[in-house]
Design a protein around this motif. Structure first.
Motif, PDB file in Angstrom:
ATOM      1  N   VAL A  48      36.420  17.310  34.349  1.00 47.29           N
ATOM      2  CA  VAL A  48      36.855  16.141  35.121  1.00 47.29           C
ATOM      3  C   VAL A  48      37.124  14.975  34.168  1.00 47.29           C
ATOM      4  O   VAL A  48      36.329  14.673  33.280  1.00 47.29           O
ATOM      5  CB  VAL A  48      35.779  15.746  36.146  1.00 47.29           C
ATOM      6  CG1 VAL A  48      36.153  14.452  36.846  1.00 47.29           C
ATOM      7  CG2 VAL A  48      35.591  16.866  37.159  1.00 47.29           C
ATOM      8  N   LEU A  49      38.273  14.315  34.338  1.00 44.29           N
ATOM      9  CA  LEU A  49      38.604  13.154  33.523  1.00 44.29           C
ATOM     10  C   LEU A  49      38.274  11.882  34.289  1.00 44.29           C
ATOM     11  O   LEU A  49      38.576  11.755  35.474  1.00 44.29           O
ATOM     12  CB  LEU A  49      40.092  13.164  33.157  1.00 44.29           C
ATOM     13  CG  LEU A  49      40.557  14.287  32.226  1.00 44.29           C
ATOM     14  CD1 LEU A  49      42.058  14.202  32.013  1.00 44.29           C
ATOM     15  CD2 LEU A  49      39.828  14.214  30.896  1.00 44.29           C
ATOM     16  N   ASN A  50      37.657  10.941  33.606  1.00 44.73           N
ATOM     17  CA  ASN A  50      37.248   9.690  34.237  1.00 44.73           C
ATOM     18  C   ASN A  50      37.515   8.565  33.246  1.00 44.73           C
ATOM     19  O   ASN A  50      36.902   8.497  32.179  1.00 44.73           O
ATOM     20  CB  ASN A  50      35.762   9.742  34.601  1.00 44.73           C
ATOM     21  CG  ASN A  50      35.316   8.525  35.393  1.00 44.73           C
ATOM     22  OD1 ASN A  50      36.027   7.523  35.470  1.00 44.73           O
ATOM     23  ND2 ASN A  50      34.134   8.614  35.975  1.00 44.73           N
ATOM     24  N   SER A  51      38.436   7.686  33.591  1.00 49.64           N
ATOM     25  CA  SER A  51      38.807   6.591  32.697  1.00 49.64           C
ATOM     26  C   SER A  51      37.774   5.470  32.693  1.00 49.64           C
ATOM     27  O   SER A  51      37.837   4.558  31.872  1.00 49.64           O
ATOM     28  CB  SER A  51      40.176   6.026  33.096  1.00 49.64           C
ATOM     29  OG  SER A  51      40.136   5.553  34.441  1.00 49.64           O
ATOM     30  N   ASN A  52      36.833   5.526  33.617  1.00 50.52           N
ATOM     31  CA  ASN A  52      35.759   4.530  33.669  1.00 50.52           C
ATOM     32  C   ASN A  52      34.415   5.250  33.633  1.00 50.52           C
ATOM     33  O   ASN A  52      33.693   5.304  34.640  1.00 50.52           O
ATOM     34  CB  ASN A  52      35.886   3.676  34.935  1.00 50.52           C
ATOM     35  CG  ASN A  52      34.855   2.563  34.977  1.00 50.52           C
ATOM     36  OD1 ASN A  52      34.391   2.073  33.939  1.00 50.52           O
ATOM     37  ND2 ASN A  52      34.470   2.150  36.186  1.00 50.52           N
ATOM     38  N   PRO A  53      34.054   5.818  32.478  1.00 51.32           N
ATOM     39  CA  PRO A  53      32.864   6.674  32.397  1.00 51.32           C
ATOM     40  C   PRO A  53      31.562   5.900  32.565  1.00 51.32           C
ATOM     41  O   PRO A  53      31.488   4.698  32.312  1.00 51.32           O
ATOM     42  CB  PRO A  53      32.957   7.277  30.996  1.00 51.32           C
ATOM     43  CG  PRO A  53      33.726   6.269  30.205  1.00 51.32           C
ATOM     44  CD  PRO A  53      34.728   5.699  31.167  1.00 51.32           C
ATOM     45  N   ASN A 561      36.914  17.073  22.027  1.00 53.03           N
ATOM     46  CA  ASN A 561      36.964  15.731  21.468  1.00 53.03           C
ATOM     47  C   ASN A 561      35.671  14.998  21.821  1.00 53.03           C
ATOM     48  O   ASN A 561      35.552  14.384  22.879  1.00 53.03           O
ATOM     49  CB  ASN A 561      38.179  14.981  22.021  1.00 53.03           C
ATOM     50  CG  ASN A 561      38.277  13.574  21.480  1.00 53.03           C
ATOM     51  OD1 ASN A 561      37.707  13.253  20.439  1.00 53.03           O
ATOM     52  ND2 ASN A 561      39.001  12.725  22.189  1.00 53.03           N
ATOM     53  N   TYR A 562      34.687  15.054  20.920  1.00 53.84           N
ATOM     54  CA  TYR A 562      33.391  14.437  21.182  1.00 53.84           C
ATOM     55  C   TYR A 562      33.508  12.934  21.425  1.00 53.84           C
ATOM     56  O   TYR A 562      32.653  12.338  22.085  1.00 53.84           O
ATOM     57  CB  TYR A 562      32.443  14.651  19.996  1.00 53.84           C
ATOM     58  CG  TYR A 562      31.957  16.064  19.771  1.00 53.84           C
ATOM     59  CD1 TYR A 562      32.520  17.140  20.432  1.00 53.84           C
ATOM     60  CD2 TYR A 562      30.930  16.316  18.875  1.00 53.84           C
ATOM     61  CE1 TYR A 562      32.076  18.434  20.221  1.00 53.84           C
ATOM     62  CE2 TYR A 562      30.467  17.609  18.648  1.00 53.84           C
ATOM     63  CZ  TYR A 562      31.052  18.665  19.317  1.00 53.84           C
ATOM     64  OH  TYR A 562      30.601  19.942  19.085  1.00 53.84           O
ATOM     65  N   ALA A 563      34.541  12.326  20.886  1.00 56.72           N
ATOM     66  CA  ALA A 563      34.699  10.873  21.012  1.00 56.72           C
ATOM     67  C   ALA A 563      34.901  10.433  22.451  1.00 56.72           C
ATOM     68  O   ALA A 563      34.702   9.258  22.774  1.00 56.72           O
ATOM     69  CB  ALA A 563      35.886  10.406  20.165  1.00 56.72           C
ATOM     70  N   ALA A 564      35.279  11.357  23.329  1.00 61.52           N
ATOM     71  CA  ALA A 564      35.580  10.994  24.717  1.00 61.52           C
ATOM     72  C   ALA A 564      34.528  11.472  25.709  1.00 61.52           C
ATOM     73  O   ALA A 564      34.500  11.007  26.849  1.00 61.52           O
ATOM     74  CB  ALA A 564      36.939  11.571  25.117  1.00 61.52           C
ATOM     75  N   VAL A 565      33.644  12.386  25.324  1.00 60.67           N
ATOM     76  CA  VAL A 565      32.711  13.012  26.266  1.00 60.67           C
ATOM     77  C   VAL A 565      31.793  11.973  26.907  1.00 60.67           C
ATOM     78  O   VAL A 565      31.313  11.051  26.244  1.00 60.67           O
ATOM     79  CB  VAL A 565      31.863  14.090  25.554  1.00 60.67           C
ATOM     80  CG1 VAL A 565      30.884  14.734  26.537  1.00 60.67           C
ATOM     81  CG2 VAL A 565      32.762  15.160  24.951  1.00 60.67           C
ATOM     82  N   SER A 566      31.554  12.135  28.203  1.00 60.12           N
ATOM     83  CA  SER A 566      30.680  11.201  28.920  1.00 60.12           C
ATOM     84  C   SER A 566      29.895  11.954  29.996  1.00 60.12           C
ATOM     85  O   SER A 566      30.140  13.124  30.272  1.00 60.12           O
ATOM     86  CB  SER A 566      31.498  10.071  29.555  1.00 60.12           C
ATOM     87  OG  SER A 566      32.425  10.588  30.491  1.00 60.12           O
ATOM     88  N   LEU A 567      28.934  11.260  30.616  1.00 57.92           N
ATOM     89  CA  LEU A 567      28.149  11.814  31.712  1.00 57.92           C
ATOM     90  C   LEU A 567      28.744  11.359  33.032  1.00 57.92           C
ATOM     91  O   LEU A 567      29.236  10.225  33.138  1.00 57.92           O
ATOM     92  CB  LEU A 567      26.692  11.342  31.618  1.00 57.92           C
ATOM     93  CG  LEU A 567      25.947  11.708  30.328  1.00 57.92           C
ATOM     94  CD1 LEU A 567      24.558  11.078  30.328  1.00 57.92           C
ATOM     95  CD2 LEU A 567      25.845  13.224  30.180  1.00 57.92           C
TER      96      LEU A 567
END
Length: 569
Positions: A48-53, A561-567
């Motif tokens: 899932v992509l979320n621009s506001n993590p 891309n670890y730079a973008a991973v979020s919870l």
């Protein structure tokens, strides 16, 4: 010619091929295509992509590695994976989840990707003001120079080595610890750094994204201690590093998101679980256990768990599979197989579909026909040989007849974990009347056997993922004649002065469109000589817990891309 000799960067990729091949062999057999469609419709490259993590929380990363060396002089980590958390370099990579958009080099510590006034021979960078280490000290150009100089010390070997053959005077330099400086790196003030190269090199902005270009305070850098607790220039700092147990990273309070456009840094803490059993970790994520909900596995998904996860819709959502990535190929020793008709016969006789089936089916990768891999800017798709991935046995027999050679017997060198795919190649060539004997060499000695000066083999199976998304990183290490023997990776022992000249011209061409045409010409010329059989562009599959989002793989490299991973919230 300044193309790297004994380059440690090229050693990294194939030295890890044993683990790469072993981990990507899948028990899951999917229906194979009968053309060169890579099967991208089955690729899941993103969660899932979320621009506001969500901000806060703890990420857990499971890895089979028992030790993590964080000395940038010795690191071959990618800018988007583990190094991303604690290090910044002059430039970095911008990876997009949209596979139609290629990975770009972008400014990181610098204000731009470098400027050159003489066609790529001299490169100038200006640092952003206000970027600080974890202790609040501002990063200067002198720190970057010192970090690069450290990489030349004999005691700090093992890192990327492109700069070591490109910089003027680098061949005789042995590091800063005897108070000597590398004069081809100028630092006229705290914000400016200038590099003088032996010859124009268009890909220098990519080189400056690698670990050797991470700043190191001139007051530190001791080889014995720096690998465990380096000074962080990224969003996290290391607070614990215990071999065999864990590495704990917590926020660097001096990191400023306004000065860093590529890192999300959403979690408060990163915990690496070292020496983890990949089977257990993956199984826990599939089962949805609480302790792995906010975690991901840094290793490839083991075969049994991959098959299990693919079988159920819910667990399938936890998988992220790359599109076409590293080139897996059959190297033909051109010093022993000198007749081009024989080499082309091998090209037609190989059954790529059989090879891919032995690797696990469609999920293992897309069929390969070119040497420049997908995701590389300027790549042009073409196919000089069989349109059918199963090969063309009759065409192979015709070429063998043309060569006048009969009763051909060849030695294929392989590691124990390559037995199944080696057997598929053996069976393929037998159809055309070529007898292949498989010589198994243990993984420890395999690399020496194929990169030594002797070259005592006819065929070898290998894999190659470039260190950065450039055609140079595809073709230079594998096909430049300077890379034969001596621990280098031109394992086809291929030498063509015209191709060497094309590579030389292309690396010195700063204009992107002109360079692309030269690389395409080189790719085509090499394939006409048939020193290798491209087999597949491999796919890598990773797994994450259900509480993780923005876990994606771009067009390059074939890693998350670890730079973008979020919870997730």
């Amino acid at each position: 010619m300044f193309i790297f000799k004994n380059n440690t960067a090229s050693k990294k990729i194939l030295a890890s091929t044993a683990a790469f091949s072993l981990l990507t062999i899948s028990l899951l057999s999917l229906s194979a295509c009968t053309n060169y469609n890579s099967g991208k419709t089955s690729i899941t490259n993103t969660s899932v992509l979320n621009s506001n993590p969500k901000k806060g929380g703890t990420f857990t990363i499971f890895t089979s590695n028992t030790n993590m060396n964080f000395d940038p002089a010795r690191s071959q980590g990618l800018p988007i994976t583990s190094n991303n958390f604690i290090f910044r370099a002059l430039t970095t990579w911008k990876v997009n989840p949209d596979l139609s958009k290629q990975t770009r080099v972008v400014p990181d510590l610098a204000t731009d990707t470098g400027t050159t006034s003489d066609g790529g021979k001299t490169w100038k960078y200006t640092l952003k003001k206000g970027v600080k280490y974890e202790d609040g000290t501002e990063i200067t150009s002198h720190d970057i120079k010192f970090g690069i100089e450290r990489s030349f010390a004999d005691s700090l070997s093992g890192g990327f080595g492109y700069h070591k053959t490109l910089l003027v005077g680098a061949e005789n330099y042995r590091g800063p610890f005897d108070r000597k400086s590398l004069d081809s790196i100028e630092t006229p003030d705290n914000q400016t750094i200038i590099f003088h190269l032996k010859a124009p090199f268009a890909d220098w902005p990519w080189v400056t994204s690698l670990a050797a270009f991470v700043p190191v305070p001139t007051s530190s850098g001791d080889a014995q201690t720096y690998s465990k607790r380096p000074k962080s220039s990224g969003p996290y700092r290391i607070v614990q590093n215990e071999v065999g147990k864990q590495v704990v990273m917590q926020r660097n309070k001096y990191w400023d998101s306004k000065l860093d456009s590529t890192r999300t840094a959403s979690a408060d803490e990163i915990v690496w679980k070292l020496g983890s059993d990949t089977t257990v970790s993956a199984q826990s994520m599939i089962q949805g256990n609480t302790d792995t909900k906010t975690a991901f596995l840094a290793d490839f998904v083991p075969p049994a768990q991959l098959a299990q996860a693919q079988a159920h819709p819910q667990s399938r959502k936890l998988l992220t599979t790359s599109s076409d990535g590293a080139l897996e190929y059959l190297a033909i020793n051109t010093r022993r197989i000198t007749d081009i008709n024989v080499r082309k016969a091998i090209q037609y006789a190989v059954d790529k579909q059989s090879y891919r089936t032995a690797k696990g089916g469609e999920i293992a990768g897309g069929f390969a026909t070119t040497l420049i891999t997908p995701g590389i800017s300027g790549r042009k798709q073409f196919n000089l040989y069989s349109e059918d991935p199963r090969g063309n046995v009759e065409k192979a027999k015709q070429l063998l007849k043309k060569s006048g050679k009969t009763d051909i017997k060849l030695i294929l060198i392989a590691r124990p974990d390559q037995t199944q795919v080696a057997s598929s190649v053996q069976s393929s060539l037998k159809r055309a009347g070529i007898k292949v004997t498989i010589k198994t060499v243990d993984a420890v000695n395999f690399t020496d056997a194929i990169t030594s000066n002797s070259g005592d083999y006819d065929l070898a199976l290998a894999s190659w993922q470039p260190d950065f998304p450039s055609a140079f990183a595809n073709l230079g290490p594998l096909f430049d004649s300077s890379q034969i023997g001596g621990g280098n990776w031109n394992i086809s022992r291929y030498s063509n002065p015209k191709v060497d000249a094309l590579i030389r011209e292309a690396v010195q061409t700063v204009d992107e469109n002109s360079a692309h045409k030269l690389w395409q010409k080189a790719d085509h010329a090499i394939m006409e000589d048939s020193p290798v059989v491209p087999l597949i562009y491999s796919h890598n599959t990773f797994i994450h817990g259900s509480g993780v989002e923005n876990f994606y793989i771009g067009s390059f490299p074939a890693y998350p891309n670890y730079a973008a991973v979020s919870l997730n919230r």
